[in-house]
Write a protein that holds these residues in place. Structure first.
Motif, PDB file in Angstrom:
ATOM      1  N   PRO A   1      -8.257  -8.540  -8.895  1.00  0.00           N
ATOM      2  CA  PRO A   1      -8.775  -7.563  -9.867  1.00  0.00           C
ATOM      3  C   PRO A   1      -9.894  -6.706  -9.278  1.00  0.00           C
TER       4      PRO A   1
ATOM      5  N   ALA B   1     -16.892  -4.636 -17.197  1.00  0.00           N
ATOM      6  CA  ALA B   1     -17.054  -3.685 -18.282  1.00  0.00           C
ATOM      7  C   ALA B   1     -18.428  -3.055 -18.096  1.00  0.00           C
TER       8      ALA B   1
ATOM      9  N   TYR C   1     -15.761  -0.389 -26.912  1.00  0.00           N
ATOM     10  CA  TYR C   1     -14.928  -1.522 -27.329  1.00  0.00           C
ATOM     11  C   TYR C   1     -13.525  -1.113 -27.766  1.00  0.00           C
TER      12      TYR C   1
ATOM     13  N   MET D   1      -1.941 -10.370 -23.614  1.00  0.00           N
ATOM     14  CA  MET D   1      -2.874 -11.471 -23.399  1.00  0.00           C
ATOM     15  C   MET D   1      -2.512 -12.677 -24.265  1.00  0.00           C
TER      16      MET D   1
ATOM     17  N   LEU E   1       0.492 -14.429 -22.965  1.00  0.00           N
ATOM     18  CA  LEU E   1       0.189 -15.169 -21.745  1.00  0.00           C
ATOM     19  C   LEU E   1      -0.535 -16.478 -22.051  1.00  0.00           C
TER      20      LEU E   1
ATOM     21  N   ALA F   1     -17.816  -9.717 -29.988  1.00  0.00           N
ATOM     22  CA  ALA F   1     -17.966  -9.444 -28.553  1.00  0.00           C
ATOM     23  C   ALA F   1     -19.094 -10.285 -27.961  1.00  0.00           C
TER      24      ALA F   1
ATOM     25  N   ASP G   1     -21.284 -10.990 -12.204  1.00  0.00           N
ATOM     26  CA  ASP G   1     -20.608 -11.008 -13.503  1.00  0.00           C
ATOM     27  C   ASP G   1     -19.169 -11.492 -13.369  1.00  0.00           C
ATOM     28  N   GLN G   2     -18.549 -11.196 -12.201  1.00  0.00           N
ATOM     29  CA  GLN G   2     -17.188 -11.643 -11.937  1.00  0.00           C
ATOM     30  C   GLN G   2     -17.135 -13.168 -11.856  1.00  0.00           C
TER      31      GLN G   2
ATOM     32  N   PHE H   1     -15.312 -15.817 -14.509  1.00  0.00           N
ATOM     33  CA  PHE H   1     -14.343 -16.809 -14.042  1.00  0.00           C
ATOM     34  C   PHE H   1     -14.738 -18.203 -14.531  1.00  0.00           C
TER      35      PHE H   1
ATOM     36  N   TYR I   1     -11.552 -15.858 -26.875  1.00  0.00           N
ATOM     37  CA  TYR I   1     -10.578 -15.179 -26.019  1.00  0.00           C
ATOM     38  C   TYR I   1     -10.603 -13.686 -26.297  1.00  0.00           C
ATOM     39  N   PHE I   2     -10.647 -13.345 -27.588  1.00  0.00           N
ATOM     40  CA  PHE I   2     -10.676 -11.928 -27.962  1.00  0.00           C
ATOM     41  C   PHE I   2     -11.944 -11.272 -27.429  1.00  0.00           C
TER      42      PHE I   2
ATOM     43  N   PHE J   1     -11.594 -10.646 -23.874  1.00  0.00           N
ATOM     44  CA  PHE J   1     -10.608  -9.586 -23.698  1.00  0.00           C
ATOM     45  C   PHE J   1     -11.260  -8.207 -23.809  1.00  0.00           C
ATOM     46  N   LEU J   2     -12.235  -8.062 -24.706  1.00  0.00           N
ATOM     47  CA  LEU J   2     -12.959  -6.799 -24.827  1.00  0.00           C
ATOM     48  C   LEU J   2     -13.816  -6.599 -23.589  1.00  0.00           C
ATOM     49  N   GLY J   3     -13.319  -5.908 -22.606  1.00  0.00           N
ATOM     50  CA  GLY J   3     -14.138  -5.628 -21.432  1.00  0.00           C
ATOM     51  C   GLY J   3     -13.696  -6.365 -20.184  1.00  0.00           C
ATOM     52  N   TYR J   4     -13.208  -7.609 -20.332  1.00  0.00           N
ATOM     53  CA  TYR J   4     -12.792  -8.340 -19.144  1.00  0.00           C
ATOM     54  C   TYR J   4     -11.323  -8.750 -19.237  1.00  0.00           C
TER      55      TYR J   4
ATOM     56  N   SER K   1      -8.622  -7.635 -17.778  1.00  0.00           N
ATOM     57  CA  SER K   1      -7.837  -7.761 -16.548  1.00  0.00           C
ATOM     58  C   SER K   1      -8.143  -9.074 -15.841  1.00  0.00           C
ATOM     59  N   GLN K   2      -9.406  -9.533 -15.899  1.00  0.00           N
ATOM     60  CA  GLN K   2      -9.722 -10.825 -15.290  1.00  0.00           C
ATOM     61  C   GLN K   2      -8.996 -11.950 -16.013  1.00  0.00           C
ATOM     62  N   LEU K   3      -8.972 -11.826 -17.349  1.00  0.00           N
ATOM     63  CA  LEU K   3      -8.321 -12.863 -18.137  1.00  0.00           C
ATOM     64  C   LEU K   3      -6.856 -12.980 -17.736  1.00  0.00           C
ATOM     65  N   ILE K   4      -6.204 -11.822 -17.579  1.00  0.00           N
ATOM     66  CA  ILE K   4      -4.782 -11.856 -17.231  1.00  0.00           C
ATOM     67  C   ILE K   4      -4.586 -12.389 -15.810  1.00  0.00           C
ATOM     68  N   ALA K   5      -5.454 -11.965 -14.873  1.00  0.00           N
ATOM     69  CA  ALA K   5      -5.354 -12.458 -13.495  1.00  0.00           C
ATOM     70  C   ALA K   5      -5.503 -13.971 -13.464  1.00  0.00           C
TER      71      ALA K   5
END
Lengths: 125, 55, 473
Positions: free
Chosen positions: A31, A39, A85, A95, A98, C217, C367-368, C372, C424-425, C428-431, C433-437
């Motif tokens: 990523p 963000a 947001y 998501m 998944l 959030a 932050d990454q 994680f 999780y939500f 998801f707001l903001g991160y 792509s990391q969640l999916i990776a």
């Protein structure tokens, strides 16, 4: 008859650890390389910032001073920065599928393996 | 070259010292003892002697 | 007890001749369990939690603090019941193995190792950053941080290598000091030590800058107040009487953290404008700066360093136990399942995880790494919900002896699941792509385990508890 696992050689052990490591590092760095990470807040600067225009009262102004920021212009970027947001429902759906799919997969495969374990543990006596 | 530069070198030196000690000890232990003994720990053995799961 | 508390060296020699086995050393009491749990987590009060304020405003920060507190109270209750019954190194990993199954256990083991190793990396990064700040204040700009990061990780690994009792006694002392620092800051501010008054006007003038979505959030970083408290179970094989000490230490830990979290929110929100607080690197240290009192600044600087060290120390302890347990069951190469004959620690796992932590501490942004870690923790909490339900179903109350039985089952599990879904939500707001990776990583790893690695595992030997056959299997 109890299941007899094969013996794993030294090279095999190293390869297995390497595979896990590559997957871990990949998940963290892919990523990052694709530029999808993080963000960020975006400041929305205003004209001629004063403490009043930024909505900071007397006590808060004293606090900014104590933190080493005496000039409203310097605080302006921090005060006006906001997150965005907005999100797409399609991405949310991906998501959810998944996460839920992952847990279903793991629990189902685990259950298959678990039955073998229980059978071997409790039936061999 | 001020005190912080010196501290940087000290930090490197200490890190090498601690890391080196661990690695040497690991090599020594691995060559002294039999691998079967070292990996002889089993989960739940103390369970049998100490925690009675009977009512 | 008498059997395993003998002099370690003597016993190790005895084992060489008598065909006995090496085990981890059982030396810890409830105080050490508290130090392990709170030590890992308290750093969250010194840095990180305040991003919740940035994501939703002051009220959202407090609501997130309490919602996350509720989540972790459920975690502690559920965990105490299962752990007081399944007392083995590896904690939740061993629970998953006995209750859900091997693949789940492999995943839980990975969650643990990832969450703790990433948290350890984040702590090392913070120490480098803090020293850089101090060097900057003294007129030395551009401190070279890597040597300090490497030293932190290597020194703590060395301490862990040398024995668990010294490691956790060290943790007990520095955690207690870091906790007292928060209390002292609160008391001094209440007694008027601050030159600048407390100000909560933003609560009425700017209550929810992002609306209700902001509260959701904020949950993402609200977890940071408590993340890692469940690590207490990793010590199960080294505690003198796990069925009693683990629930006791864990519950005392969660209470300590609820108090510390609320005090921290109060002092920081009162002394720092929320817009600044939302992006501060070291909020408690900044609050001390605002008071204008040098002793408080020194105290909170020490508190920040100590809490960071305690956290990294506990993380090395927990990650290595989880890695060791997986090696012992051959989920990973069996080479890792070794116990040091003299120090009685999982020494190979400790050494192996050092370079892994360094890869992340030296190469990835903070932050990454933190995200994680939070995500791995979150997956672990989700697992606990259905794990609890299955535990009560396979072994109903009365079939085996439990050290502790939590009340109101299944409501804590359901509540936990709901809060997990909300989190999780939030992530998801903001991160997203990391969640999916991350999900892709765990799915790949699961397939690899099921179709390849599991062939090296002995089937029946994985079930080690002296329990009756589970119902329905």
């Amino acid at each position: 008859m109890a299941y007899q696992p094969p013996k794993q050689g030294f090279v095999g052990q190293i390869v297995d650890v390497a595979v896990l490591l590559v997957m871990t590092v990949g998940a963290l760095y892919i990523p990052l390389y694709l530029g999808l990470a993080g963000a960020a807040k975006t400041p929305r600067p205003i004209e001629n910032p004063t403490w009043e225009a930024l909505g900071q009262n007397a006590a808060e102004q004293a606090q900014w001073q104590a933190l080493g920021i005496a000039d409203p212009a310097a605080a302006s970027d921090i005060v006006t920065a906001r997150f965005d947001y907005s999100f797409s429902w399609a991405a949310l759906l991906v998501m959810a599928v998944l996460v839920i799919g992952y847990f279903v997969l793991v629990v189902r495969l685990s259950d298959k393996e678990y039955r073998d374990v229980i059978a071997e543990r409790f039936d061999r006596k | 070259m001020d005190v912080w530069n010196i501290l940087e070198y000290c930090a490197w030196a200490l890190a090498v010292l601690f890391g080196g000690h661990m690695l040497i000890d690991l090599a020594r232990v691995d060559s002294t003892y039999d691998n079967d003994l070292l990996t002889s720990s089993r989960e739940g053995e103390i369970e049998l002697t100490q925690e009675l799961h009977k009512l | 007890m008498t059997l395993s508390s003998a002099e370690p060296t003597v016993q190790a020699q005895a084992s060489t001749q008598g065909g006995e086995r090496l085990q981890l050393l059982r030396v810890l009491g409830p105080g050490h369990v508290w130090a392990l749990g709170v030590g890992i987590v308290l750093v969250g009060e010194y840095m990180g939690w305040n991003f919740a304020v940035g994501k939703g405003g002051m009220i959202a920060g407090l609501v997130a603090c309490w919602l996350a507190g509720l989540l972790y109270t459920c975690v502690a209750m559920i965990d105490s019941e299962v752990t007081s019954t399944v007392a083995a190194a590896g904690g939740q990993y061993a629970q998953a193995k006995h209750i859900v199954g091997p693949l789940m256990a492999f995943n839980v083991g990975l969650f643990l190792v990832m969450a703790y190793t990433m948290l350890e990396a984040a702590n090392a990064i913070t120490i480098g950053f803090l020293l850089d700040t101090v060097a900057g204040l003294q007129g030395h700009s551009g401190l070279h941080q890597p040597p300090f990061i490497v030293l932190t990780v290597v020194f703590l690994a060395w301490l862990n290598y040398r024995g668990v009792l010294a490691t956790l006694t060290f943790n007990l002392v520095i955690t207690a000091i870091a906790f007292l620092a928060i209390i002292l800051l609160f008391v001094s501010v209440q007694l008027g030590a601050s030159h600048v008054p407390l100000d909560f006007s933003a609560i009425s003038t700017d209550p929810l800058p992002y609306g209700w979505l902001g509260i959701l959030a904020a949950l993402h970083f609200g977890l940071w107040y408590y993340l890692g408290i469940e690590g207490t179970c990793q010590a199960a094989e080294e505690v003198r009487s796990p069925a009693r000490s683990l629930p006791y230490g864990t519950m005392a830990g969660i209470m300590t953290l609820l108090i510390a979290a609320t005090l921290t929110w109060y002092v920081c929100s009162g002394l720092i404008p929320w817009e600044y607080l939302g992006q501060a690197g070291t909020p408690l240290f900044d609050a001390a700066r605002v008071t204008g009192s040098t002793p408080l600044m020194v105290l909170l600087f020490i508190g920040t360093i100590f809490s960071t060290l305690a956290s990294a120390n506990g993380c090395i302890n927990d990650a290595s136990r989880a890695w060791f347990s997986m090696g012992r069951d051959r989920y990973l190469p069996s080479w890792f399942g070794a116990v040091h004959p003299k120090y009685r620690t999982p020494y190979r796992s400790i050494v192996f995880l050092v370079p892994i932590a360094l890869i992340f501490a030296l190469g990835a942004p903070l932050d990454q790494v933190v995200t994680f870690s939070i995500l791995s923790g979150l997956l672990g909490y989700t697992f606990m919900t259905f794990n609890m339900v299955m535990f009560r179903r396979k072994w109903p109350l009365g079939t085996i002896k439990r050290g502790y039985v939590h009340p109101f089952h299944p409501f804590p599990a359901i509540l936990l699941l709901l809060i997990c879904a909300a989190t999780y939500f939030a992530v998801f707001l903001g991160y997203g792509s990391q969640l999916i990776a991350m999900m892709c990583f765990y799915i790949l790893a699961s397939l690899w385990f099921h179709f390849w690695r599991y062939r090296f595992v002995r089937r029946g030997d994985q079930f080690t508890m002296p329990w009756p056959r589970p119902q329905g299997c």
